[in-house]
Design a protein around this motif. Structure first.
Motif, mmCIF file in Angstrom:
data_model
loop_
_atom_site.group_PDB
_atom_site.id
_atom_site.type_symbol
_atom_site.label_atom_id
_atom_site.label_comp_id
_atom_site.label_asym_id
_atom_site.label_seq_id
_atom_site.Cartn_x
_atom_site.Cartn_y
_atom_site.Cartn_z
ATOM 1 N N ASN A 149 0.827 -1.208 0.000
ATOM 2 C CA ASN A 149 0.000 0.000 0.000
ATOM 3 C C ASN A 149 0.867 1.267 0.000
ATOM 4 O OD1 ASN A 149 -2.438 1.330 -0.027
ATOM 5 N ND2 ASN A 149 -2.580 1.455 2.200
ATOM 6 N N TYR A 150 2.004 1.205 -0.713
ATOM 7 C CA TYR A 150 2.955 2.321 -0.682
ATOM 8 C C TYR A 150 2.396 3.608 -1.287
ATOM 9 C CZ TYR A 150 3.912 1.567 -5.668
ATOM 10 O OH TYR A 150 3.791 1.467 -7.024
ATOM 11 N N ILE A 151 1.406 3.504 -2.170
ATOM 12 C CA ILE A 151 0.848 4.719 -2.782
ATOM 13 C C ILE A 151 0.205 5.605 -1.719
ATOM 14 C CG2 ILE A 151 -0.946 5.594 -4.333
ATOM 15 C CD1 ILE A 151 -0.361 3.269 -6.185
ATOM 16 N N ASP A 152 -0.605 4.990 -0.833
ATOM 17 C CA ASP A 152 -1.246 5.771 0.228
ATOM 18 C C ASP A 152 -0.287 6.089 1.366
ATOM 19 O OD1 ASP A 152 -3.746 5.931 -0.993
ATOM 20 O OD2 ASP A 152 -4.355 3.970 -0.237
ATOM 21 N N ARG A 153 0.694 5.234 1.576
ATOM 22 C CA ARG A 153 1.629 5.452 2.683
ATOM 23 C C ARG A 153 2.731 6.449 2.355
ATOM 24 N NH1 ARG A 153 2.838 -0.661 5.045
ATOM 25 N NH2 ARG A 153 0.783 -1.017 5.974
ATOM 26 N N VAL A 154 3.111 6.525 1.082
ATOM 27 C CA VAL A 154 4.283 7.316 0.705
ATOM 28 C C VAL A 154 3.952 8.420 -0.305
ATOM 29 C CG1 VAL A 154 6.560 7.236 -0.366
ATOM 30 C CG2 VAL A 154 5.846 5.401 1.172
ATOM 31 N N ILE A 155 3.385 8.027 -1.451
ATOM 32 C CA ILE A 155 3.261 8.985 -2.555
ATOM 33 C C ILE A 155 2.241 10.074 -2.242
ATOM 34 C CG2 ILE A 155 2.718 9.258 -4.989
ATOM 35 C CD1 ILE A 155 3.669 6.441 -5.472
ATOM 36 N N ARG A 156 1.075 9.686 -1.784
ATOM 37 C CA ARG A 156 0.032 10.675 -1.525
ATOM 38 C C ARG A 156 0.468 11.698 -0.470
ATOM 39 N NH1 ARG A 156 -5.035 9.642 -3.399
ATOM 40 N NH2 ARG A 156 -4.660 7.398 -3.343
ATOM 41 N N PRO A 157 1.023 11.269 0.668
ATOM 42 C CA PRO A 157 1.492 12.268 1.648
ATOM 43 C C PRO A 157 2.609 13.152 1.101
ATOM 44 C CG PRO A 157 1.292 10.109 2.668
ATOM 45 C CD PRO A 157 1.125 9.893 1.201
ATOM 46 N N ALA A 158 3.492 12.598 0.254
ATOM 47 C CA ALA A 158 4.586 13.395 -0.299
ATOM 48 C C ALA A 158 4.046 14.506 -1.198
ATOM 49 C CB ALA A 158 5.534 12.500 -1.086
ATOM 50 N N ILE A 159 3.063 14.187 -2.037
ATOM 51 C CA ILE A 159 2.472 15.198 -2.919
ATOM 52 C C ILE A 159 1.791 16.285 -2.097
ATOM 53 C CG2 ILE A 159 0.708 15.610 -4.666
ATOM 54 C CD1 ILE A 159 1.235 12.782 -5.699
ATOM 55 N N ARG A 160 1.022 15.882 -1.104
ATOM 56 C CA ARG A 160 0.301 16.860 -0.281
ATOM 57 C C ARG A 160 1.273 17.778 0.457
ATOM 58 N NH1 ARG A 160 -5.029 16.310 0.744
ATOM 59 N NH2 ARG A 160 -6.112 14.571 -0.282
ATOM 60 N N SER A 161 2.344 17.207 0.977
ATOM 61 C CA SER A 161 3.335 18.006 1.690
ATOM 62 C C SER A 161 3.996 19.021 0.762
ATOM 63 C CB SER A 161 4.388 17.082 2.304
ATOM 64 O OG SER A 161 5.441 17.841 2.885
ATOM 65 N N ALA A 162 4.373 18.579 -0.436
ATOM 66 C CA ALA A 162 5.030 19.478 -1.385
ATOM 67 C C ALA A 162 4.090 20.593 -1.836
ATOM 68 C CB ALA A 162 5.532 18.681 -2.587
ATOM 69 N N VAL A 163 2.837 20.259 -2.117
ATOM 70 C CA VAL A 163 1.869 21.269 -2.555
ATOM 71 C C VAL A 163 1.653 22.310 -1.464
ATOM 72 C CG1 VAL A 163 -0.546 21.675 -3.179
ATOM 73 C CG2 VAL A 163 0.703 19.782 -4.214
#
Length: 273
Positions: A116-130
């Motif tokens: 489940n790395y998409i919800d654990r890693v990618i989604r939070p990374a995008i939100r943080s950067a935005v």
């Protein structure tokens, strides 16, 4: 041959064949197109991270081991979020990320992040950067000239995070930035007024250039007349008049009657033959 012994021999044989078939079935796996497998060795140290992942095709695996299959093609993740601008106004951002697992680090991704790395890693990374990037800009900058710069900054910051998480980020696309209606209306009014002001300044500048052109043209004509007047002496004028009279006297339609006007009067030609 003792026929009574056949059932006793056939039963274990059938049982053995069944066990062998189960063993073979549990020992094979097919990995599809665009996928890769991470091997988990139950009695051999768990997740294999020091070898490349299992590629597409048919594989034999010991029945007590497991294979976790991941899609390794480019995938798309869309995020719609509300974040704050530099002056605290709530801004809507619609962004899309194109990503895929780092192929040679697939084992580490599975061990540390899980399926489940998409919800654990990618989604939070995008939100943080935005949140980080949009928080540096005012609504006016977000609405107009800074859209490309914002997209590039979000991509750089997201990539910086995901590079350490065994994820390859290919592109970030900011599809839409939504401002509060009142702020958007105010910005559009301001931009329209600025455009009208620029158009007015352009018309003034054009009129000034035309006036300057006309002034220069008039000065040129005046200078030319002064030079001409300064060069026309009485004698030159008299000679020109005599020459013109002589040319006129040669005409087939004219007869000459010469009269003088004053001491230096020019001759005149009057009448017909």
């Amino acid at each position: 041959m003792d026929v009574n012994r056949l059932p006793k021999i056939g039963l274990p044989l059938i049982l053995g064949i069944v066990i062998l078939l189960i063993f073979l079935f549990k020992s094979t796996i097919t990995i599809g197109s665009g996928e890769a497998g991470v091997l988990y060795k139950t009695f051999g140290g768990g997740v294999v991270t020091d070898e490349p992942p299992m590629g597409e095709g048919f594989h034999f695996v010991l029945p007590w081991n497991k294979v976790f299959i991941y899609e390794v093609r480019q995938q798309e993740l869309s995020e719609k979020m509300l974040v704050l601008s530099s002056n605290g106004l709530e801004i809507g951002v619609d962004a899309t990320a194109w990503h895929q697992p780092a192929y040679n680090k697939l084992g580490s991704l599975h061990r540390e992040k899980g399926e489940n790395y998409i919800d654990r890693v990618i989604r939070p990374a995008i939100r943080s950067a935005v949140r980080s990037v949009v928080g540096r800009y005012t609504p006016e900058q977000l609405y107009s000239s800074k859209r490309d710069a914002i997209q590039n900054e979000i991509q750089e910051e997201t990539k910086k995070i995901l590079d350490q998480q065994y994820v390859q980020l290919n592109e970030i696309l900011v599809k839409d930035i939504t401002l509060p209606k009142t702020i958007k209306t105010a910005i559009e009014t301001k931009l329209r007024q600025e455009q009208e002001s620029l158009e007015y300044e352009f018309r003034l500048e054009k009129a000034e250039k035309e006036a300057e052109r006309q002034r220069i043209e008039a000065e040129g004509k005046a200078n030319a007349n002064r030079i001409l007047n300064a060069s026309l002496t009485d004698q030159i004028i008299r000679e020109k008049g005599i020459q013109a009279t002589l040319e006129l006297s040669k005409s087939q339609n004219a007869k000459v009657i010469v009269i003088g006007s004053g001491k230096d009067g020019m001759p005149l030609i009057l009448g017909n033959q």
